[in-house]
Design a protein around this motif. Structure first.
Motif, PDB file in Angstrom:
ATOM      1  N   SER A 272      -4.990   3.245   6.545  1.00 28.67           N
ATOM      2  CA  SER A 272      -6.074   1.766   6.393  1.00 28.67           C
ATOM      3  C   SER A 272      -6.167   1.437   7.858  1.00 28.67           C
TER       4      SER A 272
ATOM      5  N   THR B  54      -5.263  -1.292  -0.592  1.00 29.47           N
ATOM      6  CA  THR B  54      -5.616   0.013   0.161  1.00 29.47           C
ATOM      7  C   THR B  54      -4.114   1.555  -0.187  1.00 29.47           C
TER       8      THR B  54
ATOM      9  N   ASP C 105       0.459  -1.042  -0.415  1.00 32.29           N
ATOM     10  CA  ASP C 105       0.279   0.100  -0.186  1.00 32.29           C
ATOM     11  C   ASP C 105       1.123   1.265   0.265  1.00 32.29           C
TER      12      ASP C 105
ATOM     13  N   THR D 158      -3.052   5.221   0.883  1.00 29.51           N
ATOM     14  CA  THR D 158      -3.474   6.237   2.029  1.00 29.51           C
ATOM     15  C   THR D 158      -3.180   7.879   1.279  1.00 29.51           C
TER      16      THR D 158
END
Length: 463
Positions: free
Chosen positions: A424, A395, A240, A397
């Protein structure tokens, strides 16, 4: 010491000591058949159990989990090394999950109207049957229940094949479920070899399959489910991106990045693995991030103050160390850590790699452990391009004070979830899942309830 299963047993090893603490013989074919028979028989009753009763049982399970929290949390810590404070938090999160679905789940199964005139057609949500779940070790209770609870409220039964190194957690969870009042067959545990998993997938009594695990495991399970023409949900790896733009609140961003990267000793799929920092603040962010990481307490996972415990498996620490060495040889800078801990505990020091580029190992691969990679972005567009330059898409951020720009970036991010000014996390109120090699299908929210339902059209008096 690295072995977690043999051809005949699931083996549990305490990663803080290297000592074996559990040895669980695989079930025979006859025992597997009996478990599947109970799940199928249980489904015929459970699907007709009133929703109010299903909800009451989930509330009872929440109470049972809280009653068993001390021994459940301790077993999590002993079997996979999660620091005890975080293990306790996992159990409480599971209890809250049960309560949330007990309250909100029934409404998610209401019949839906359609655009057919006169209200003559509607969509009904019917359970599919016994669901086979192949689950990982990193959240031994949460991973199971975040998939099981929505499936159970929908009227499905659940057949759990858990990771071999956390079978102690598995049986404690089963005990709590039984004590809550769930009937035989509603939640079954199978302890079998990979061949046993294949047998279960092919068995006509299994209606669908869900797996959380590696890309390789997902490809294997997905192929087998496809060959059996069964729906599957795959929640796989992640690398991520954690984007920090020049106008971000750096103190908040650093705090979130440290939690997002190092919770559960970095063994989280949806975690801040690639820290993509705009060049105007990369120097200050790096300095603050390294200092905050240096303050993390490493030690006995049973001590309340410990934040970094041992990694769950010795072979995974070796793999992580090889990935760190490869990245350093490719030109990255070691800013902190980068070493295995001393002593028998399977600890890897919290590590920060600087000057990472998009051609390096820690950028291209998932690092499943306490290692952060800092990458410099020229501007927001470059940060977006770097974020999407991954085979994973779980995910992401974004930290910025400009929410409109953050929303624009979110529109372009190739991930299943985007978190603006926050790291996340999975939450029953919102759906969870990925794209690309992070898998497909969704857990949690109403999507998780309906994933394993037959959306049945009922058209009344169609003349």
């Amino acid at each position: 010491m690295t072995q977690v299963s043999s051809h005949t047993h699931a083996i549990s090893i305490n990663p803080a000591t290297g000592e074996q603490i559990g040895n669980y013989p695989f079930q025979s074919p006859a025992a597997l058949d009996a478990a599947l028979a109970r799940a199928a028989s249980g489904f015929s009753v459970w699907r007709r159990t009133p929703l109010q009763k299903r909800s009451q049982l989930l509330t009872a399970l929440a109470n049972a989990l809280r009653e068993d929290a001390p021994k459940l949390a301790r077993m999590i810590t002993l079997e996979m090394g999660k620091p005890i404070t975080q293990a306790r938090g996992e159990i409480e999160k599971c209890a809250q999950l049960c309560e949330w679905y007990a309250e909100h789940g029934p409404a998610m199964l209401n019949a839906e109207p359609t655009l057919v005139e006169g209200g003559k057609a509607r969509i009904e949500y019917r359970p599919l049957g016994p669901i086979l779940a192949v689950m990982p070790w990193n959240f031994p209770i949460w991973q199971v229940l975040r998939g099981a609870v929505p499936a159970l409220i929908a009227g499905n039964t659940y057949v759990l094949k858990h990771a071999p190194n956390v079978m102690g957690c598995t049986y404690l969870l089963r005990d709590a479920i039984q004590r809550a009042g769930f009937a035989d067959g509603v939640f079954e545990v199978i302890n079998v070899s990979p061949e046993g998993v294949s047998t279960a997938i092919a068995d006509p009594r299994i209606a669908a399959v869900t797996l959380t695990g590696s890309v390789r495991a997902g490809m294997a399970i997905g192929a087998q489910a496809g060959a059996a023409l069964k729906k599957c949900v795959l929640e796989l790896g992640g690398s991520d991106p954690f984007i920090v733009l020049n106008d971000a609140d750096l103190d908040d961003a650093v705090k979130a990045a440290v939690i997002g990267r190092y919770q559960n000793s970095g063994q989280v799929c949806a975690a801040a693995k690639r820290l993509i920092i705009e060049q105007g603040v990369v120097e200050e962010f790096t300095r603050k991030f390294v200092e905050a990481t240096r303050q993390l307490v490493i030690g006995d996972p049973l001590a309340a103050e410990t934040y970094i415990g041992p990694m769950a498996r010795f072979d995974l620490r070796e793999e992580l160390d090889q990935q760190v060495r490869a990245t350093l040889e490719e030109g990255a800078t070691l800013l902190l850590g980068g070493h295995k801990g001393d002593g028998p505990a399977n600890v890897y020091e919290p590590t920060v790699l600087g000057d990472v580029t998009d051609q390096m190992t820690s950028f291209k691969q998932e690092l499943f452990g306490p290692v952060a990679s800092i990458i410099t972005a020229r501007d927001a567009d470059h940060a977006l391009a770097l974020a999407n330059d991954s085979e994973f898409g779980l995910t992401a951020t974004i930290y910025t004070r400009n929410l409109e720009r953050a929303k624009h970036l979110a529109d372009e991010l190739e991930t299943g979830g985007v978190f603006i000014n926050g790291y996340s996390a999975s939450d029953p109120r919102v759906t969870f899942g990925g794209v690309k090699k992070s898998g497909f299908g969704r857990e949690l929210s109403h999507f998780g309830v309906r994933e394993f339902c037959n959306a049945q059209t009922v058209w009344l008096d169609r003349r």
